[in-house]
Scaffold this motif. Structure first.
Motif, mmCIF file in Angstrom:
data_model
loop_
_atom_site.group_PDB
_atom_site.id
_atom_site.type_symbol
_atom_site.label_atom_id
_atom_site.label_comp_id
_atom_site.label_asym_id
_atom_site.label_seq_id
_atom_site.Cartn_x
_atom_site.Cartn_y
_atom_site.Cartn_z
ATOM 1 N N THR A 1 10.900 3.755 -3.142
ATOM 2 C CA THR A 1 9.739 4.313 -2.438
ATOM 3 C C THR A 1 9.410 3.363 -1.297
ATOM 4 O O THR A 1 9.422 2.136 -1.480
ATOM 5 C CB THR A 1 8.517 4.417 -3.381
ATOM 6 N N ARG A 2 9.178 3.930 -0.127
ATOM 7 C CA ARG A 2 8.845 3.085 1.021
ATOM 8 C C ARG A 2 7.328 2.895 1.067
ATOM 9 O O ARG A 2 6.588 3.870 0.996
ATOM 10 C CB ARG A 2 9.329 3.756 2.306
ATOM 11 N N ALA A 3 6.889 1.662 1.133
ATOM 12 C CA ALA A 3 5.460 1.394 1.178
ATOM 13 C C ALA A 3 4.898 1.740 2.555
ATOM 14 O O ALA A 3 5.578 1.593 3.565
ATOM 15 C CB ALA A 3 5.195 -0.072 0.861
ATOM 16 N N GLY A 4 3.655 2.225 2.560
ATOM 17 C CA GLY A 4 2.998 2.509 3.832
ATOM 18 C C GLY A 4 2.575 1.223 4.511
ATOM 19 O O GLY A 4 2.462 1.155 5.734
ATOM 20 N N GLY A 5 2.344 0.181 3.729
ATOM 21 C CA GLY A 5 1.944 -1.105 4.297
ATOM 22 C C GLY A 5 2.392 -2.240 3.392
ATOM 23 O O GLY A 5 2.681 -2.031 2.216
ATOM 24 N N THR B 1 0.841 -1.191 0.000
ATOM 25 C CA THR B 1 0.000 0.000 0.000
ATOM 26 C C THR B 1 0.880 1.246 0.000
ATOM 27 O O THR B 1 1.836 1.328 0.764
ATOM 28 C CB THR B 1 -0.904 0.016 1.249
ATOM 29 N N VAL B 2 0.567 2.165 -0.915
ATOM 30 C CA VAL B 2 1.271 3.453 -0.948
ATOM 31 C C VAL B 2 0.231 4.548 -1.093
ATOM 32 O O VAL B 2 -0.620 4.493 -1.986
ATOM 33 C CB VAL B 2 2.267 3.538 -2.136
ATOM 34 N N ARG B 3 0.269 5.514 -0.213
ATOM 35 C CA ARG B 3 -0.683 6.635 -0.293
ATOM 36 C C ARG B 3 0.041 7.939 -0.531
ATOM 37 O O ARG B 3 1.081 8.197 0.060
ATOM 38 C CB ARG B 3 -1.449 6.762 1.029
ATOM 39 N N TYR B 4 -0.519 8.761 -1.423
ATOM 40 C CA TYR B 4 -0.060 10.144 -1.575
ATOM 41 C C TYR B 4 -1.232 11.014 -1.149
ATOM 42 O O TYR B 4 -2.168 11.193 -1.908
ATOM 43 C CB TYR B 4 0.342 10.442 -3.019
#
Ligand SMILES: Nc1ncnc2c1ncn2[C@@H]1O[C@H](COP(=O)(O)OP(=O)(O)OP(=O)(O)O)[C@@H](O)[C@H]1O
Ligand SMILES: [Mg+2]
Lengths: 247, 336
Positions: free
Chosen positions: A54-58, A11-14
């Motif tokens: 990019t570091r994933a949020g989850g 999961t990646v959020r901007y």
């Protein structure tokens, strides 16, 4: 058998936008795996997460069964992930040969006998062999910043392979190439040894079908389907979703 | 063809400069010889600035800090422990490297204008410490009467301006030679690659923070050694030698001298120092203003002017671009 790479629940959020929303992906050693989907689906973001830039949020990423979620891009490259960027990234003031040489250095095999320049020599051998394979020997001494788009892409492919990756991440390698160059690219990727697995992001489905044995469709940050090219082609919803996005 | 001509021209200029430097003490008066020795010391600091700013793309205003550390370490050792120049050089280089090593955590992840500001703060802090730490540095009065040194054990003391100048020249030439040799190995390749595209270097498995820390410490050692030469050249050291104007002069010299050439950095710094000393006589009090204007002119008018400066990160803040748009393949450069 453990897959070469497995990503679970990425999961990646901007801000409020979920670029990736719980994506799972599994790639076996030597596999040719395609990742397709409309613009903004999250394909580049997923490659960034796999490469560690990019570091994933989850979620988590396993490489050869080992958890690499917390490792940065350099450490993952040393563990065998090679990357070709959507926009060719070369070292522009370095010559073509120096580009490949620099990329070959971290994983250059040092011969037993210690010598101050042994590592450089080993990297030079790797670089020269690769330049010949990719067909860049003739322009080896040209600064990479002077090259046209297609040649830069070739240089970056050599750079990506110089680190002897187990998994090569390719982000739209055919974009901006002429028909002749695309033909070369396809032949080159087909000839890659099976020691290298490929994850190919590509809008051109003819390339995808010609090269890959597995296809994953991504849309709005979610996996829509994974299957063989035949299964994906036959799947109505996938075709609609994809056509809608690229139309 | 053209590249060959450029290279020949550069060789010619370099040879002429070296010949002039060697012959200088027999052709000009003692005052000028002493001035030249000080300028050479500053030129060596410029080499360290050029190494960071030009070769590695890490702009700095803080090389006065290791320069000062080297100068005071050398002066203290020279006054109390040893009169051998080589010992002073070693101690000064170690002091400069140690000071740079202490500041590595501050600079290792900063780039562009942020890095300039951090290094500026480091330089200013160093001058402040030097001014306050009276028991060791003599405070703002400085350390006067540093005894004369001899280059090596058994050699005569450097008793004349000419001898001090020639010693400085030999040391600067040797250290510049070492820097140039090291830059021809993969070290130089990796520094330039980091300047061009640091993310690509990481994606290829290189430990970029190690490169940044390494070049920072190495540049600190070079600047520290230059500090020792300053003490030899003027037999006196005070905080005034390490102020902001010195940092600004150095950066100006490096920009003028061609940011990617170490020898150019040395010549650029020497020209700027000469210009400053000349302006100081012609336009008392206005020199900083004129040099500021020269800096702006240099950045805009030199062949590289207007193009993006070859540094890592941005020198000027920019509106963050959406990455998706920026990532698209550039249609220009596509071959038909
Ligand atoms: N750094 C970022 N900041 C904010 N939003 C971002 C960032 N990077 C990507 N996005 C957004 O995340 C979504 C997925 O982007 P991504 O680049 O992964 O798409 P893509 O599938 O590679 O598209 P394309 O086919 O156009 O290359 C898009 O909506 C994009 O605008
Ligand atoms: Mg993309």
């Amino acid at each position: 058998m453990t897959p070469l790479l497995s990503a679970d629940g990425i999961t990646v959020r901007y801000g409020s936008l979920a670029a990736l929303d719980g994506v799972d992906l599994r790639i076996a050693a030597g596999q040719r795996h395609a990742l397709i989907g409309p613009n903004g689906a999250g394909k580049t973001t997923l490659l960034d997460v796999l490469a560690g830039s990019t570091r994933a949020g989850g979620g988590r990423v396993l490489l050869g069964g080992r958890d690499v979620t917390r490792l940065g891009p350099a450490a993952r490259a040393r563990r065998g992930i090679g990357r070709i960027h959507q926009r060719p990234a070369v070292w522009s003031t370095l010559t073509v040969r120096e580009n490949v040489l620099v990329a070959a250095l971290p994983r250059a095999v040092r011969p037993g006998r210690w010598h101050p320049s042994a590592r450089r020599r080993a990297a030079e051998r790797t670089a020269d062999a690769l330049l010949a394979r990719v067909g860049l020997t003739g322009i080896a001494a040209v600064p990479a910043g002077h090259l046209a788009h297609g040649q830069r892409r070739q240089v970056e492919i050599a750079v990506g392979l110089a680190g002897r990756p187990r998994l090569l991440l390719l982000d739209e390698p055919a974009a901006g190439l002429s028909a002749v160059e695309v033909g070369w690219l396809l032949e080159f990727l087909r000839a890659l040894p099976r020691a290298v697995a490929v994850l190919l992001v590509e809008h051109r489905l003819d390339l995808v079908y010609a090269l890959c044995d597995t296809v994953t469709v991504l849309r709005d940050g979610r996996t829509l389907a994974t299957g063989t090219p035949a299964e994906i082609r036959a799947s109505g919803p996938v075709r609609e979703a994809y056509a809608e996005g690229v139309a | 063809m053209r590249q060959g001509a450029v290279r020949a021209l550069r060789r010619g200029v370099a040879a002429a400069v070296v010949a002039a430097l060697v012959l200088a003490p027999w052709t000009v008066d003692d005052y000028t010889v002493a001035l030249l020795a000080r300028t050479l010391a500053l030129g060596l600091v410029a080499v360290s600035v050029g190494l960071l700013t030009g070769v590695a793309g890490l702009p700095t205003l803080g090389q006065t800090a290791p320069y000062a550390a080297g100068a005071y370490a050398s002066a203290v050792v020279g006054s109390h422990l040893s009169d051998v120049g080589l010992v002073h050089l070693g101690v000064a280089a170690a002091a400069g490297a140690a000071l740079a090593a202490v500041t590595v955590p501050l600079v290792v992840s900063a780039r562009g204008v942020v890095l300039l500001m951090i290094t500026l703060a480091v330089g200013e802090l160093a001058v402040t410490v030097v001014g306050r730490w009276r028991s060791v540095t003599g405070g703002t009065d400085g350390l006067a009467g540093v005894p004369a040194s001899r280059p090596l054990w058994g050699m005569p003391l450097l008793a004349t301006d000419r001898a001090r100048y020639l010693y400085t020249l030999v040391v600067v030439a040797a250290l510049v030679g070492v820097v140039l040799l090291v830059l021809r190995t993969r070290v130089g390749l990796l520094l330039r690659a980091g300047r061009d595209d640091e993310a690509r270097l990481r994606a290829s498995g290189h430990r970029v923070p190690v490169h940044v820390a390494g070049v920072h410490v190495a540049a600190g050692a070079v600047a520290g050694a230059a500090g020792s030469l300053l003490v030899v050249a003027q037999q006196f050291v005070s905080p005034a030698d390490f102020g902001f104007d010195t940092s600004a002069l150095l950066l100006l010299g490096v920009v003028i001298g061609g940011t990617v050439s170490v020898g150019g950095a040395l010549i650029g710094a020497a020209l700027v120092v000469a210009a400053r000393d000349w302006l100081f006589g012609v336009l008392p009090g206005q020199a900083p203003l004129v040099l500021g204007l020269a800096f702006v002119a240099a950045v805009h008018l030199l062949p590289d002017g207007g193009r993006r400066p070859p540094v890592r990160g941005r020198l000027l803040p920019a509106v963050p671009a959406r990455r998706a748009a920026q990532d698209r393949p550039t249609p220009t450069g596509v071959r038909a």
